[in-house]
Enzyme design. Structure first.
Site, PDB file in Angstrom:
ATOM      1  CD  GLU A 231       2.732  21.011   1.837  1.00 44.60           C
ATOM      2  OE1 GLU A 231       2.326  22.062   1.344  1.00 44.60           O
ATOM      3  OE2 GLU A 231       2.905  19.968   1.180  1.00 44.60           O
TER       4      GLU A 231
ATOM      5  CB  CYS B 142      -2.160  23.891  -5.092  1.00 46.52           C
ATOM      6  SG  CYS B 142      -1.016  24.194  -3.741  1.00 46.52           S
TER       7      CYS B 142
END
Lengths: 625, 625
Positions: free
Chosen positions: B305, B389
């Site tokens: 990521e 998130c």
């Protein structure tokens, strides 16, 4: 079916030039190298059957096939490049293998010493019948090379045992191998021995494949596994998702698929099965027209070592396993015999000169498993690989290269490939020696001469490659009209031939820009270079880093020049292109000033010869128009 | 340090136009939607601490942070868009959270009900301190929005407990969180409460990070694991491979990194630490100049990521998590206060208008986690995600959007962003109301007016975006020379201002072709379109399939037109380009006929607005010159 018959590798001797040199290095370096590596890694010792748990070099499920392919290669080479030391190794190894055969005929190192209780319990992943098939191919080659029958008898005993175990009978297993190979091998064994039972077993394996209830699911359940947990996720991986006669699209592992299509072609010919032939034709055509790299490479994805979707042909991540290009050759060669159509010879030639040959270094001792069409400089040949199918596969292909060049049918002689060679054969009862002189693909001239005991009438069919649009043919200095007479890629000359008449073929090989269709996303705005059968590439050694900064304008003039000292002697393409100027950056990553280009010279080498100098970047499809 | 202070979100009200509309949808749709999803998935109920093994909705380690970010967003929104129902939910939730606090101050649902025995045993992966940080940010926002201290006290009790547990003292754990966040949160908490201890704890967490012996290895060993079996393989993933002051290159997970750099910037300002500032400046610059997408997206790889290597910016596989673009904004905003340099505002604006805003649908109820720059038509917004998130993160950013627009320092007022708004503030003891009228970015005109009680001398610093090369400034209809006076991206006008004087700024936004440097392999031979701060893209809905068949010649004329009915009102770019003709294929995959192109019209829409119509392909970097 009215099929062609290839002139066997036994009767075609390469005499000089391109393939002669490759076969020589194969005999002198590659075959001994593969033997040595098989020894170092325990693949030879495995046949002693004395491995015990805890010892190093646990025999792996596919090791037998590596050794078998080496034996096959060595057997071919005994004829073309006799070598007493190799012959001794062959015989010693065969003796070892013969001693390893179990009383019932079974013959497999892994399932005899590592997991004896698991024989025939995981056909999907165990490679058992695949290894058996390679042993059969090796035995047939050895029998043909030497006339000695002992290895062939071992193979037949194993085949007889397999024929007892597998089939539709009440007490038989209705299984087949996850990795196709035994099907085509059984056809070979049947042809070599005249035993129809082997042909029928091959047919059973092909026809049973993919039927429901699915054998691989049943055997997985029998092992206490959930069939849905299959690591490959789909039976497409092994071309067993549906019965073979329902398969319309090439799927899964590329090598497995091509080996299946080889067997389908063989069975179509043997059983005069036009339905099977049509299926095979369509599958082959689908591959060639939508799923094949310009190098003849197959397999876009590492995940399944195979196909993804039509036109998905990424360059840097191309899998294009050497074995898949070899399998494509084997299938194209079979279809060529049945259909006598140049489209198969075109694919065969494309794969041989590019995607197959790139698999071995010029020196003959290191190998590519994957053959990408672009590299950032991190892809190099290795000495060995835990999955070492490719080195012995390329060794057996090169050792028997002669088989690809000619075919015959009654009073017709077909010339598929151009390579300096001498062939001895009987055509319609005439004993003929044919000599072919050429420096193809470095030179456009091919010269054929027949040596006949007496004048003979027959047809000479010469392949005119599709890439050649200005071929010329002369017989005894007299021009023969060619393109009007072209039939399925061959020009056929029927006449009464006299000894030593000269057939001269000229195959001009201008440098061609090659374009992919718009559907191939990876090649949009890109162009490849080809001259004759050879696909070219840029290498960092000649062009510096950042090959993707280069752009080839439509009007850039390109010339080819044979360079004797370069890469063992290859033609290099040179010309002017544009290179994006690596600008003096002042911080901002993105900006509105368009890039500037400068004129630079570029050099391209044949793709097969890449990664034989200083390691670096490589690019087949360059930006251009 | 002589830093700027942002005018708080409490004192800046958006009044109309682009960001006003986004904030309105955020208040009306996104904030209620995120609350509802938190409820549906068990994230709210988790705070009741009554989950038992075997029940559904096991509280996950990062759930607390999702709820905390929602609370933070809702708290900001209580000021800008008062809503009694939301306020009641906020208070009920805070009461629930307060009751969940353990006697020692600890406050975490997962490690209280699911794995109570494992508190503080896996800081590397457990997100414990990360969740704590988000609770602190939420508490500060709630305190600032309402003046009520009860949630702030909960956060302080937790921070006090953490300060006891962690540190360099003899009985303390020398740990820190695998996912940075608590560091910047503690600085906020310190500033809100005036408690220096929290600042020092933040400093400890930053300084301890990456020291040897490595805490994550020690705690892994203590858990009975081999530290070398770490799934992420490298501590670069958490920016703890070396101590922070030795970090020269941005590495690992992009959100984590940016949150760390935020804390570094905060600490540099608080401690007047020029070494830390220089590190932070270099890391930020490295990202902006070598590792940032043209959309302000960060993170080239799904695997971590985060970052891979310089200039590795693939388009279709871009990770570019919405949270990473948000984190970039938070860091740019902090650096902007310290350095008063337009380069940070440029990055802030790029990310806000593009890579952040693409993360939420125009309707406000569906979300992107990843924001690629090219799609074959298979990338769409989702309602929710197991790792959620991004939705509450974008909600809190939009709810507090006012904070990004202005800053002050003694008698200077900085205008960083152009958005219709009204701000009330004291500058050098003058009470000022500033109104900004503009339809930016759809219109190039910006009009500022101060409402003063009495004439006041101060400096007005107006940002001139780097993309604008023909800005014009008038004060009371009198042209003020601009580019000669430009300092670090701002034009500073110092004078005695009288009430209601009119400042007019014109920021022409011609359509720009944007090019990436040659090092960015993915964008070679490609061009992006930008107008003002907006990056544009092609969508299948306007241009059909196969967007990569389009080619934009250098001389193609492009025009922009605001379309009221399109995508809630956006400017669309139109022009003529070339489209490769999908040729009638006759078999051969590769051929020497060059591709043909036809003239076609193309239409581009702002990137942030993509995937709000019929799903299909999308492309930012089109082939062109």
């Amino acid at each position: 079916m009215h099929t062609l018959t290839p002139l066997s590798w036994q009767h075609v001797q390469l005499t000089s030039g391109f393939w002669y040199e490759r076969q020589l290095i194969n005999a002198r370096v590659t075959i001994p190298t593969v033997y040595r590596r098989c020894g170092e890694t325990g693949r030879l010792a495995a046949w002693r059957l004395d491995w015990k748990p805890g010892m190093p070099n646990e025999p792996h499920v596919f090791w037998d096939s590596d050794v078998a392919k080496w034996l096959e290669a060595a057997a071919y080479s005994l004829i073309t490049h006799p070598n007493a030391e190799i012959e001794q190794r062959v015989e010693d190894l065969i003796a070892l293998i013969a001693r390893a055969q179990q009383p019932d005929g079974y013959l497999n190192t892994h399932f005899t010493v590592v997991r004896p209780q698991l024989r025939w319990t995981n056909l999907r992943d165990g490679h058992e019948l695949y290894c058996a098939g390679h042993l059969m191919e090796a035995a047939v080659a050895h029998y043909q090379a030497t006339g000695r029958e002992h290895f062939l008898q071992v193979a037949c005993r194993y085949a007889d045992y397999i024929a007892k175990v597998f089939g539709t009978g009440e007490k038989q297993r209705r299984g087949y191998c996850g990795h196709e190979e035994i099907e085509l091998a059984l056809v070979k064994l049947s042809r070599a021995t005249g035993t129809r039972r082997y042909l029928e077993l091959a047919k059973y394996f092909v026809e049973e494949r993919g039927r429901q209830p699915h054998y691989f699911d049943l055997e997985a359940a029998a092992r206490g596994e959930n069939p849905h947990d299959y690591w490959a996720k789909t039976h497409e991986y092994t071309q067993s998702h549906v019965p073979v006669r329902e398969q319309r699209v090439p799927v899964g592992h590329a090598v497995r698929g091509m080996y299946l299509y080889c067997a389908m072609a063989d069975l179509a010919a043997e059983y005069d099965d036009h339905e099977l032939l049509a299926l095979c034709r369509n599958l082959f055509q689908h591959v060639a027209e939508r799923r094949m790299y310009v190098t003849g490479g197959l397999g876009s994805s590492r995940a399944n070592e195979g196909y993804t979707s039509d036109y998905d042909l990424p360059n840097e991540t191309a899998y294009a396993e050497t074995c898949a290009a070899i399998a494509l050759c084997l299938c194209a060669h079979r279809m060529l015999q049945i259909e006598a159509d140049g489209v198969y010879a075109d694919v065969l030639e494309r794969a041989l000169f590019n995607g197959v040959l790139s698999g071995v270094a010029l020196a003959g001792d290191t190998f590519f498993y994957e053959n990408p069409l672009a590299s950032r400089g991190n892809h190099h040949r290795w000495k060995w690989h835990h999955c070492s199918c490719c080195p012995p596969n390329i060794a057996r292909l090169l050792a028997a290269f002669g088989q690809f060049i000619y075919s015959q049918r009654e009073d017709e002689l077909y010339v598929h490939l151009y390579a300096a060679s001498r062939a001895h054969f009987k055509l319609d009862k005439h004993a003929i020696t044919l000599s072919q002189e050429t420096n193809y693909p470095w030179d456009e001239h091919v010269r054929l001469r027949f040596h006949l005991e007496a004048p003979a009438e027959f047809t000479l069919a010469l392949r005119i490659p599709t890439w050649c649009r200005a071929a010329e043919l002369k017989i005894n200095d007299e021009t023969v009209p060619l393109y009007a007479a072209l039939q399925r890629g061959y020009v056929c000359v029927r006449r009464l031939w006299e000894s030593n008449e000269v057939v001269e073929l000229r195959l001009p090989m201008p440098i061609e820009r090659v374009y992919a269709p718009p559907e191939v996303a990876a090649n949009r705005g890109r162009v490849a270079l080809q001259a004759g059968p050879l696909v070219y590439c840029l290498e960092e050694a000649d062009n510096g880093k950042n090959l993707n900064d280069l752009f080839l304008p439509r009007n850039a003039k390109l010339t080819a020049q044979f360079e004797k000292g370069l890469l063992g002697g290859v033609a290099m393409i040179s010309g002017m292109a544009q290179r994006r100027v690596a600008s003096d950056y002042e911080g901002a990553l993105y900006r509105s000033a368009p890039p500037r280009y400068e004129q630079v010279s570029i050099k391209a080498i044949p793709y097969f010869a890449w990664d034989n100098r200083t390691p670096g970047e490589m690019l087949v499809w360059m930006r251009g128009e």
